[in-house]
Design a protein around this motif. Structure first.
Motif, PDB file in Angstrom:
ATOM      1  N   ALA A  84       8.205   5.087 -50.059  1.00 20.38           N
ATOM      2  CA  ALA A  84       9.009   5.186 -48.841  1.00 20.38           C
ATOM      3  C   ALA A  84       8.065   5.101 -47.659  1.00 20.38           C
ATOM      4  N   PHE A  85       8.623   4.750 -46.514  1.00 24.24           N
ATOM      5  CA  PHE A  85       7.815   4.561 -45.321  1.00 24.24           C
ATOM      6  C   PHE A  85       8.026   5.713 -44.335  1.00 24.24           C
ATOM      7  N   SER A  86       7.045   5.894 -43.472  1.00 24.13           N
ATOM      8  CA  SER A  86       7.088   6.983 -42.496  1.00 24.13           C
ATOM      9  C   SER A  86       8.138   6.716 -41.422  1.00 24.13           C
ATOM     10  N   PRO A  87       8.516   7.766 -40.667  1.00 27.90           N
ATOM     11  CA  PRO A  87       9.463   7.569 -39.564  1.00 27.90           C
ATOM     12  C   PRO A  87       8.893   6.529 -38.574  1.00 27.90           C
ATOM     13  N   THR A  88       9.748   5.698 -38.036  1.00 30.30           N
ATOM     14  CA  THR A  88      11.186   5.655 -38.190  1.00 30.30           C
ATOM     15  C   THR A  88      11.626   4.406 -38.966  1.00 30.30           C
ATOM     16  N   HIS A  89      10.782   3.983 -39.919  1.00 31.42           N
ATOM     17  CA  HIS A  89      11.063   2.757 -40.684  1.00 31.42           C
ATOM     18  C   HIS A  89      12.284   2.912 -41.587  1.00 31.42           C
ATOM     19  N   GLY A  90      12.414   4.071 -42.234  1.00 33.72           N
ATOM     20  CA  GLY A  90      13.637   4.360 -42.982  1.00 33.72           C
ATOM     21  C   GLY A  90      13.854   3.546 -44.234  1.00 33.72           C
ATOM     22  N   ILE A  91      12.786   3.185 -44.954  1.00 32.04           N
ATOM     23  CA  ILE A  91      12.910   2.395 -46.184  1.00 32.04           C
ATOM     24  C   ILE A  91      12.444   3.220 -47.374  1.00 32.04           C
ATOM     25  N   PHE A  92      13.243   3.260 -48.445  1.00 32.56           N
ATOM     26  CA  PHE A  92      12.920   3.991 -49.678  1.00 32.56           C
ATOM     27  C   PHE A  92      13.355   3.128 -50.856  1.00 32.56           C
ATOM     28  N   HIS A  93      12.389   2.774 -51.704  1.00 33.05           N
ATOM     29  CA  HIS A  93      12.668   1.940 -52.870  1.00 33.05           C
ATOM     30  C   HIS A  93      12.241   2.632 -54.155  1.00 33.05           C
ATOM     31  N   TYR A  94      13.106   2.587 -55.154  1.00 30.30           N
ATOM     32  CA  TYR A  94      12.743   2.912 -56.533  1.00 30.30           C
ATOM     33  C   TYR A  94      12.217   1.634 -57.193  1.00 30.30           C
ATOM     34  N   THR A 115      14.453  14.109 -58.484  1.00 29.32           N
ATOM     35  CA  THR A 115      13.126  14.611 -58.120  1.00 29.32           C
ATOM     36  C   THR A 115      12.374  13.584 -57.283  1.00 29.32           C
ATOM     37  N   VAL A 116      12.440  12.319 -57.698  1.00 29.53           N
ATOM     38  CA  VAL A 116      11.767  11.264 -56.948  1.00 29.53           C
ATOM     39  C   VAL A 116      12.405  11.094 -55.572  1.00 29.53           C
ATOM     40  N   ALA A 117      13.734  11.214 -55.498  1.00 30.15           N
ATOM     41  CA  ALA A 117      14.413  11.122 -54.197  1.00 30.15           C
ATOM     42  C   ALA A 117      13.952  12.242 -53.263  1.00 30.15           C
ATOM     43  N   LEU A 118      13.832  13.465 -53.779  1.00 34.04           N
ATOM     44  CA  LEU A 118      13.345  14.577 -52.962  1.00 34.04           C
ATOM     45  C   LEU A 118      11.977  14.261 -52.373  1.00 34.04           C
ATOM     46  N   HIS A 119      11.113  13.698 -53.194  1.00 34.44           N
ATOM     47  CA  HIS A 119       9.758  13.349 -52.745  1.00 34.44           C
ATOM     48  C   HIS A 119       9.799  12.268 -51.670  1.00 34.44           C
ATOM     49  N   GLU A 120      10.511  11.179 -51.959  1.00 35.12           N
ATOM     50  CA  GLU A 120      10.510  10.044 -51.029  1.00 35.12           C
ATOM     51  C   GLU A 120      11.222  10.378 -49.722  1.00 35.12           C
ATOM     52  N   ILE A 121      12.236  11.235 -49.761  1.00 38.49           N
ATOM     53  CA  ILE A 121      12.883  11.670 -48.514  1.00 38.49           C
ATOM     54  C   ILE A 121      11.878  12.451 -47.666  1.00 38.49           C
ATOM     55  N   GLY A 122      11.003  13.208 -48.324  1.00 42.84           N
ATOM     56  CA  GLY A 122       9.931  13.889 -47.589  1.00 42.84           C
ATOM     57  C   GLY A 122       9.109  12.900 -46.774  1.00 42.84           C
ATOM     58  N   HIS A 123       8.779  11.748 -47.371  1.00 41.57           N
ATOM     59  CA  HIS A 123       8.057  10.706 -46.630  1.00 41.57           C
ATOM     60  C   HIS A 123       8.907  10.160 -45.490  1.00 41.57           C
TER      61      HIS A 123
END
Length: 308
Positions: A231-241, A260-268
């Motif tokens: 996932a990318f930092s703010p404010t790019h807003g992209i998260f890929h599995y 679990t992976v979603a929790l991590h990537e949302i942190g990013h």
């Protein structure tokens, strides 16, 4: 009525056709192969400074990918020599993962490096470790040290964007959309943010989906094993599995938990980097068959980033 010889010839021809189709199908789906992109590390156990072994160049690329090594204008960037820079990079990696800092590629270091992980670098633009945002809290004679980190420059969502919408690429499995929604609800319950699913993917602040290989965002996936998501930092807003991984809902042996992976990537997505705290959601690695929730270090990091 067909002769026995004609029937035999027809049977042989049919078998040849089926065999050809089977070979084509196998060749067309190389990811059926179970080899991992980090499997080469197993053959480098015990390597240390001064060694010259085939595969060390791949180790250099691995450590460069995750921010530990920069061979700019250095003569050893494309060879298999275990040089001074590589030794220092291995030592830094070992410190970040609470391993004995020997600079030698011992079995524990190889084991950690071959554990599935997030594709975001541990060290971004030369920050010395995953513990760059230390903060001490004193209560009399007691104190604790937080080990969360932020992206370079501490990017974050503006104060006007504490409500964020998310959307999914078409054909995202319902198991994944449900897992991601639960992960957003967990973050919402522990931060000042609120989240809701957007009416359309295009208009969402946060865009989520499954991709494989080189998919155009500059961070190619590597097939089964290795990198799980990014996932990318703010404010790019992209998260890929990574679509080539084996995913699950909950702890399933040999599979990786979507939530679990979603929790991590949302942190990013919210601005957190990686943490060196074992068990924190922002710890970079996640063994298959495990689940993890938010840790105090993760929540403390968000609160520190947004001054709330």
């Amino acid at each position: 009525m067909a002769s026995k010889s004609n029937l035999s010839l027809f049977t042989i021809t049919l078998l040849l056709v089926l065999l050809t189709l089977l070979c084509y199908a196998t060749a067309s789906h190389p990811h059926n192969k179970s080899s991992s992109p980090v499997e080469f590390l197993e053959h480098l156990k015990g390597c240390h400074k001064g060694d010259k072994v085939k595969g060390i160049n791949d180790l250099k690329k691995y450590l460069e990918k995750y921010g530990y090594l920069n061979y700019k204008n250095h003569s050893h960037s494309d060879d298999d020599e275990f040089d001074d820079l590589l030794e220092e990079a291995v030592k830094t990696y070992q410190i970040n993962y609470h391993l004995k800092s020997t600079g030698t590629l011992d079995s524990k270091t190889v084991s950690k490096m071959t554990t599935p992980r997030c594709g975001v670098a541990d060290i971004i633009n030369g920050t010395s470790s995953m513990r760059s945002a230390k903060k001490r809290h004193h209560h009399g004679s007691l104190h604790t040290t937080a080990h969360y980190s932020f992206f370079q420059g501490n990017p974050k969502w503006p104060s006007s964007k504490y409500h964020l919408t998310y959307g999914f690429l078409p054909n995202t499995p319902s198991e994944a959309t449900g897992a991601v929604a639960r992960a957003f609800a967990t973050w919402e319950g522990n931060t000042h943010f609120t989240f809701s699913q957007a009416q359309s993917y295009e208009n969402a602040d946060l865009k989520i989906g499954f991709q494989r290989g080189n998919h155009g965002d500059g961070a190619a996936f590597d097939g089964p094993g290795g990198t799980l998501a990014h996932a990318f930092s703010p404010t790019h807003g992209i998260f890929h599995y990574d679509a080539d991984e084996t995913w699950s809902v909950g702890a399933v042996p040999g599979a990786t938990d979507l939530e679990t992976v979603a929790l991590h990537e949302i942190g990013h997505l919210l601005g957190l980097g990686h943490s060196s705290v074992k068990g924190a959601i922002m710890e970079p690695t996640l063994p298959t068959g495990e689940t993890r929730g938010l840790h105090g270090d993760d929540v403390q990091g968000i609160k520190a980033l947004y001054n709330v």
